[in-house]
Design an enzyme around this catalytic site. Structure first.
Site, PDB file in Angstrom:
ATOM      1  N   SER A 143      32.061  -8.226 -65.380  1.00 23.95           N
ATOM      2  CA  SER A 143      30.827  -7.475 -65.119  1.00 23.95           C
ATOM      3  C   SER A 143      31.153  -5.994 -65.246  1.00 23.95           C
ATOM      4  O   SER A 143      32.328  -5.602 -65.193  1.00 23.95           O
ATOM      5  CB  SER A 143      30.368  -7.784 -63.687  1.00 23.95           C
ATOM      6  OG  SER A 143      29.357  -6.896 -63.265  1.00 23.95           O
ATOM      7  N   TYR A 156      31.845  -8.533 -54.532  1.00 29.14           N
ATOM      8  CA  TYR A 156      31.631  -8.821 -55.957  1.00 29.14           C
ATOM      9  C   TYR A 156      32.575  -7.974 -56.804  1.00 29.14           C
ATOM     10  O   TYR A 156      33.183  -8.474 -57.757  1.00 29.14           O
ATOM     11  CB  TYR A 156      30.168  -8.537 -56.293  1.00 29.14           C
ATOM     12  CG  TYR A 156      29.698  -9.040 -57.635  1.00 29.14           C
ATOM     13  CD1 TYR A 156      29.569 -10.403 -57.904  1.00 29.14           C
ATOM     14  CD2 TYR A 156      29.348  -8.146 -58.649  1.00 29.14           C
ATOM     15  CE1 TYR A 156      29.107 -10.853 -59.140  1.00 29.14           C
ATOM     16  CE2 TYR A 156      28.887  -8.587 -59.880  1.00 29.14           C
ATOM     17  CZ  TYR A 156      28.768  -9.943 -60.124  1.00 29.14           C
ATOM     18  OH  TYR A 156      28.309 -10.378 -61.343  1.00 29.14           O
TER      19      TYR A 156
HETATM   20  P1  NAI Z   1      22.765 -17.403 -63.221  1.00 30.42           P
HETATM   21  O1  NAI Z   1      22.626 -17.606 -61.753  1.00 30.42           O
HETATM   22  O2  NAI Z   1      21.536 -17.432 -64.047  1.00 30.42           O
HETATM   23  O3  NAI Z   1      23.811 -18.405 -63.824  1.00 30.42           O
HETATM   24  C1  NAI Z   1      25.002 -18.737 -63.153  1.00 30.42           C
HETATM   25  C2  NAI Z   1      25.292 -20.214 -63.350  1.00 30.42           C
HETATM   26  O4  NAI Z   1      26.516 -20.534 -62.676  1.00 30.42           O
HETATM   27  C3  NAI Z   1      24.203 -21.110 -62.751  1.00 30.42           C
HETATM   28  O5  NAI Z   1      23.804 -22.100 -63.675  1.00 30.42           O
HETATM   29  C4  NAI Z   1      24.857 -21.716 -61.530  1.00 30.42           C
HETATM   30  O6  NAI Z   1      24.367 -22.996 -61.224  1.00 30.42           O
HETATM   31  C5  NAI Z   1      26.317 -21.751 -61.980  1.00 30.42           C
HETATM   32  N1  NAI Z   1      27.239 -21.840 -60.845  1.00 30.42           N
HETATM   33  C6  NAI Z   1      27.217 -21.177 -59.660  1.00 30.42           C
HETATM   34  N2  NAI Z   1      28.202 -21.579 -58.874  1.00 30.42           N
HETATM   35  C7  NAI Z   1      28.895 -22.519 -59.561  1.00 30.42           C
HETATM   36  C8  NAI Z   1      30.028 -23.303 -59.267  1.00 30.42           C
HETATM   37  N3  NAI Z   1      30.671 -23.231 -58.091  1.00 30.42           N
HETATM   38  N4  NAI Z   1      30.475 -24.166 -60.220  1.00 30.42           N
HETATM   39  C9  NAI Z   1      29.839 -24.280 -61.406  1.00 30.42           C
HETATM   40  N5  NAI Z   1      28.752 -23.565 -61.729  1.00 30.42           N
HETATM   41  C10 NAI Z   1      28.287 -22.686 -60.820  1.00 30.42           C
HETATM   42  O7  NAI Z   1      23.492 -15.976 -63.370  1.00 30.42           O
HETATM   43  P2  NAI Z   1      24.117 -15.248 -64.657  1.00 30.42           P
HETATM   44  O8  NAI Z   1      23.729 -13.847 -64.531  1.00 30.42           O
HETATM   45  O9  NAI Z   1      23.823 -15.977 -65.884  1.00 30.42           O
HETATM   46  O10 NAI Z   1      25.660 -15.342 -64.297  1.00 30.42           O
HETATM   47  C11 NAI Z   1      26.652 -15.694 -65.244  1.00 30.42           C
HETATM   48  C12 NAI Z   1      27.841 -14.787 -65.072  1.00 30.42           C
HETATM   49  O11 NAI Z   1      27.475 -13.453 -65.443  1.00 30.42           O
HETATM   50  C13 NAI Z   1      28.362 -14.687 -63.640  1.00 30.42           C
HETATM   51  O12 NAI Z   1      29.784 -14.716 -63.663  1.00 30.42           O
HETATM   52  C14 NAI Z   1      27.872 -13.328 -63.172  1.00 30.42           C
HETATM   53  O13 NAI Z   1      28.676 -12.799 -62.152  1.00 30.42           O
HETATM   54  C15 NAI Z   1      27.964 -12.549 -64.466  1.00 30.42           C
HETATM   55  N6  NAI Z   1      27.195 -11.328 -64.542  1.00 30.42           N
HETATM   56  C16 NAI Z   1      25.839 -11.323 -64.402  1.00 30.42           C
HETATM   57  C17 NAI Z   1      25.130 -10.139 -64.489  1.00 30.42           C
HETATM   58  C18 NAI Z   1      23.641 -10.096 -64.331  1.00 30.42           C
HETATM   59  O14 NAI Z   1      23.082  -8.980 -64.161  1.00 30.42           O
HETATM   60  N7  NAI Z   1      22.932 -11.212 -64.410  1.00 30.42           N
HETATM   61  C19 NAI Z   1      25.808  -8.857 -64.752  1.00 30.42           C
HETATM   62  C20 NAI Z   1      27.236  -8.981 -64.906  1.00 30.42           C
HETATM   63  C21 NAI Z   1      27.888 -10.161 -64.813  1.00 30.42           C
END
Ligand code: NAI
Length: 293
Positions: A143, A156
């Protein structure tokens, strides 16, 4: 990895947001998909979505903190497709709040998923990818919070700085094996990340009203920031190009460069003048440790 057609991508957290957008982009490039996620309902919808497009897909229920389950998921992926070429350690959760308010459960949950999940992905799949001898690529989702820290983001930040650090080392380690490494550092992206509590296991519940209030107030601020967020598809395009071109830093938010510049300027200004002899010795060592430098 210029030619992705027919290759296999293994994406954790692939049932939503950035992971799902990566899956779309890889499918459009002719890849087969293994999508692992803890959210079974979202997984079922994702399986239908890709089968409807005739994309070869295996969806796996997986909590990335569970090492035994991760090994079983890897077995299933190899049984189905015989290989994994692109590993995206992407599953992640968010919990805000100042460090005087957060709980051990907050720390354990966020570090467990955001750092432990990446570690488990590497420990489980890297030896198999290396031994399959076809090269490959690993994308770790960090991130902008892995490059710049701020109030209310400490837990985080700690998790994402760790992902950046381990990715830099991994890149150096994997040069001899022809496996590329990228670290993805997006700013705000409109996804389900601020609703991460939906996937929080009961045993990691914060159970502390002060922490809950701090997190809720912080989340209201982050929700407002989210209005400036970009689409996950735009991030996925950066990832696709990064895998094809073997780029390490995958950055989707050029407007956040001044934050990193400010941090770097403060850091660089804190160094004194080096002794030339010691500088020369150190440079010799560093060229062996950091092939990218
Ligand atoms: P999201 O919440 O839409 O997707 C995250 C996914 O990870 C979900 O499908 C969730 O069910 C899954 N997940 C959560 N805990 C889990 C576990 N213990 N085991 C397996 N799957 C699990 O959020 P997003 O934004 O798509 O997140 C993806 C990555 O991007 C994360 O690592 C997040 O930290 C990172 N990120 C997101 C940003 C944002 O603004 N959305 C910015 C920078 C990084």
């Amino acid at each position: 990895m210029q030619d992705l057609a027919g290759k296999v991508a293994f994406i954790t957290g692939g049932a939503s947001g950035i992971g799902l957008a990566m899956a779309d982009a890889f499918a459009d490039s002719g890849m087969k998909l293994v999508i692992a996620d803890v959210d079974t309902e979202a997984l079922a919808a994702v399986a239908q979505r890709f089968r409807g497009r005739n994309v070869p897909v295996l969806t796996l229920e997986l909590d990335v903190t569970d090492r035994v389950a991760f090994a079983a998921a890897a077995d299933r992926a190899y049984a189905e497709f015989g290989a994994v070429h692109v590993l995206c350690n992407n599953a992640g959760v968010y919990r805000g709040g100042t460090l005087d308010r957060v709980t051990y459960e907050d720390w354990d949950w966020v570090l467990g998923v955001n750092v432990g999940g990446v570690v488990n992905g590497i420990q489980t799949l890297l030896p198999r990818m290396r031994d399959q001898g076809e090269g490959g690529h690993i994308v770790n989702t960090a991130s902008m919070a892995g490059l710049s820290a701020g109030a209310g983001l400490g837990v985080y930040n700690a998790s994402k700085y760790a992902v950046v650090g381990l990715s830099e080392a991994l890149r150096a380690d994997l040069v001899p094996h022809g496996i590329g490494v990228s670290v993805l550092c997006p700013g705000m992206v409109r996804t389900g990340i601020l609703e991460s509590e939906r996937n929080r296991p009961a045993e990691r519940a914060a159970d502390d009203p002060a922490a809950e209030l701090a997190a809720r107030e912080h989340n209201a601020f982050m929700q407002a920031m989210m209005a400036s967020g970009i689409d996950a598809d735009d991030v996925a395009r950066v990832v696709l190009e990064g895998v094809r071109e073997n780029r390490f830093w995958l950055l989707s938010h050029p407007e956040m460069k001044p934050m990193v510049e400010a941090r770097s300027a403060e850091l660089l200004a804190a160094f004194g003048e080096p002794d030339p002899q010691r500088l020369a010795t150190l440079q010799q060592v560093l060229t062996r440790l950091q092939p990218g430098s």
